[in-house]
Scaffold this active site. Structure first.
Site, PDB file in Angstrom:
ATOM      1  N   TYR A 113     -10.304   1.203  -8.447  1.00 24.07           N
ATOM      2  CA  TYR A 113     -10.442  -0.252  -8.512  1.00 24.07           C
ATOM      3  C   TYR A 113     -11.815  -0.713  -8.019  1.00 24.07           C
ATOM      4  CZ  TYR A 113      -5.430   0.418  -8.795  1.00 24.07           C
ATOM      5  OH  TYR A 113      -4.199   0.860  -9.164  1.00 24.07           O
TER       6      TYR A 113
ATOM      7  N   TYR B 185       5.001  -2.978  -9.488  1.00 21.49           N
ATOM      8  CA  TYR B 185       3.876  -2.092  -9.793  1.00 21.49           C
ATOM      9  C   TYR B 185       4.445  -0.753 -10.263  1.00 21.49           C
ATOM     10  CZ  TYR B 185      -0.104   0.985  -9.483  1.00 21.49           C
ATOM     11  OH  TYR B 185      -1.068   1.900  -9.805  1.00 21.49           O
TER      12      TYR B 185
ATOM     13  N   ASP C 269      12.122   3.259 -10.348  1.00 17.57           N
ATOM     14  CA  ASP C 269      10.844   3.871  -9.993  1.00 17.57           C
ATOM     15  C   ASP C 269      10.812   4.041  -8.473  1.00 17.57           C
ATOM     16  OD1 ASP C 269       8.234   4.433  -9.305  1.00 17.57           O
ATOM     17  OD2 ASP C 269       7.335   2.949 -10.643  1.00 17.57           O
TER      18      ASP C 269
ATOM     19  N   LYS D 173       4.309  10.761  -5.670  1.00 13.08           N
ATOM     20  CA  LYS D 173       3.674  10.539  -4.375  1.00 13.08           C
ATOM     21  C   LYS D 173       4.088  11.565  -3.296  1.00 13.08           C
ATOM     22  CE  LYS D 173       1.682   6.033  -4.720  1.00 13.08           C
ATOM     23  NZ  LYS D 173       2.045   5.078  -5.769  1.00 13.08           N
TER      24      LYS D 173
END
Ligand SMILES: *Cc1c(COP(=O)(O)O)cnc(C)c1O
Length: 453
Positions: free
Chosen positions: A22, A154, A255, A284
């Protein structure tokens, strides 16, 4: 380039050549140069020489749950390296993948029985979506190919996941015309312990009912919406989603890429609601933060549905699918987690975060303070601009802690091994970052409410 590169040269080359998340190119804010990491500490190499340590408050974005350089995970990696670090997965299989898949099936909700390995969370979401669309195509409902989600979510940065990220927040709004148009429900009301709002539950049911003919699946993050705003919601909304999906013939994708493996106090956040999805994404913390690996699990109904179609295969196969090194480390990480009283560690960190962050509620510029499991969040009145964000990050570093504030959030999700004294330091750093961030923000032109507001 075989000579040793000093920190100044490394940072100069980084700025010239290396893109960061980003970020613009060349970068504007200089990153910290990490020399090494062990336990809950990152060793930072200073420009000009010398090093100092920071306590890690981020678990490298939810992943390093056992801390860094863990002897058990290192040993698992070494043992697997001596056998093989990778082989292709087409036509071949291996013990690390088989063991890990069986383990994941064992510890996730009952109807999930089949595991598709991929190399990152975003790809596991792509696969989940592909599974659902292909299921409906195979069973003769090819028009069911849209997705429904709630705002504030997200799900990753590749194309399909972006289409179900919050349409206004984050950096994806830019692509709104080019992305597939999904169906958005309102964001769930905040508060893990808040009594479920019947009007909101009705809104979810109505939105699903109205679009059921074109919906392949509902996709949400259970209990914690992470990068979309670090908001917690009542588990009862997951129950409502499950019921409405069943009633209207829509699949449910959960998710758990951020929430999986204990972070919220349950092994998987959906256990707070006792809801089983049709498809589950994990990533993750799967490898304890060592390597990139993710998995998409699905039920037998979905697998059989796909296999009955005119294209009876799932057309997906990443080059590094089921990477043996990552799988071996993931298996060791799961053993490490499950062989200890991990719930006690999460409860301990939760208690310490509640104590340590409580004073933030009295700080100027702070809107909300919330803690769930090993996640602590201070939400500010205003979004931090890049200058205020850098100021907040530096304030945390002065307290000896690595934090990465974003938007209007200063937050932490420390490794589960973080001792009480270091959780206390992290809390002090969150307070310092929140104070410095909102002060810098209030002082910068263009930030904060317009004059007279
Ligand atoms: C991080 C994250 C992803 C994306 O995973 P990557 O490995 O970064 O591609 C997807 N969903 C959720 C909930 C996440 O937290």
């Amino acid at each position: 380039m075989s000579e040793t590169l000093g920190p100044d040269l490394l940072l100069a080359l980084d700025r010239q050549h290396v893109w960061h998340p980003y970020s613009p190119m060349p970068g504007q804010a200089a990153p910290l140069l990490v020399h090494s990491a062990a336990g809950v500490r990152l060793r930072i190499a200073e420009p000009g020489g010398g090093t100092h340590e920071l306590v890690d408050g981020m678990s490298s974005w939810w992943s390093a749950i056992h801390g860094y350089n863990h002897p058990v995970l290192n040993e698992a990696a070494r043992a697997q390296l001596d056998r093989m670090s990778h082989v292709m997965f087409g036509g071949l299989t291996h013990e690390p993948a088989v063991r890990l898949a069986a383990r994941l099936v064992e510890i996730t909700p009952e109807p999930l029985r089949h595991v598709f390995f991929s190399d990152s969370g975003s790809v596991s979401v792509e696969v989940a979506i592909k599974m659902c669309l292909q299921y409906w195509r195979s069973v003769g409902r090819p028009l069911k190919r849209r997705l429904l989600t709630w705002r504030g979510g997200y799900h990753g940065d590749t194309w399909q996941p972006m289409s179900v990220c919050d349409p206004d927040g984050g950096m994806h709004a830019l692509w709104s015309g080019a992305l597939p148009q999904q169906v958005f429900a309102q964001a769930p009301p905040s508060g893990f312990d808040a009594a479920p709002d019947p009007a909101y539950t009705a809104h979810l049911r109505e939105t699903i009912a109205a679009h059921a003919h074109e919906l392949a699946a509902v996709i949400v993050e259970p209990v914690v919406q992470n990068a979309g705003g670090m908001r917690f919601h009542a588990p009862a909304y997951l129950t409502a989603l499950r019921e409405a999906c069943d009633e209207h013939g829509v699949l449910l994708i959960l998710d758990e890429i951020a929430t999986g493996f204990g972070r919220t106090g349950a092994l998987f956040a959906t256990e707070h609601a006792g809801v089983s999805p049709d498809v589950l994404c994990v990533g993750k913390a799967l490898t304890g933060g060592y390597l990139s690996m993710a998995a998409t699990l699905c039920t037998t109904r979905i697998a059989e549905g796909i296999s009955r179609g005119d294209v009876p295969v799932l057309a997906h196969g990443p080059t590094f699918m089921a990477n043996p090194l990552a799988a071996a480390i993931a298996d060791a990480s799961l053993n490490l987690l499950l062989d200890q009283d991990w719930q006690r560690e999460i409860r301990r960190i939760e208690t310490r975060l509640r104590e340590g962050l409580a004073p933030a509620a009295g700080l100027p510029g702070v809107r909300d303070v919330r803690v769930l499991g090993a996640i602590g969040v201070v939400q500010l009145e205003h979004r931090l601009d890049p200058v205020a964000m850098a100021t907040a990050t530096r304030a945390a570093a002065r307290e000896g802690v690595w934090l990465r504030p974003f938007g209007d959030l200063v937050y932490t999700m420390p490794p589960y091994i973080t001792p009480d004294a270091d959780v206390a330091r992290i809390c002090a750093a969150v307070l310092a970052a929140a104070t410095a961030g909102s002060a810098a923000d209030a002082g910068s032109p263009g930030a904060g409410p317009p004059p007279g507001a």
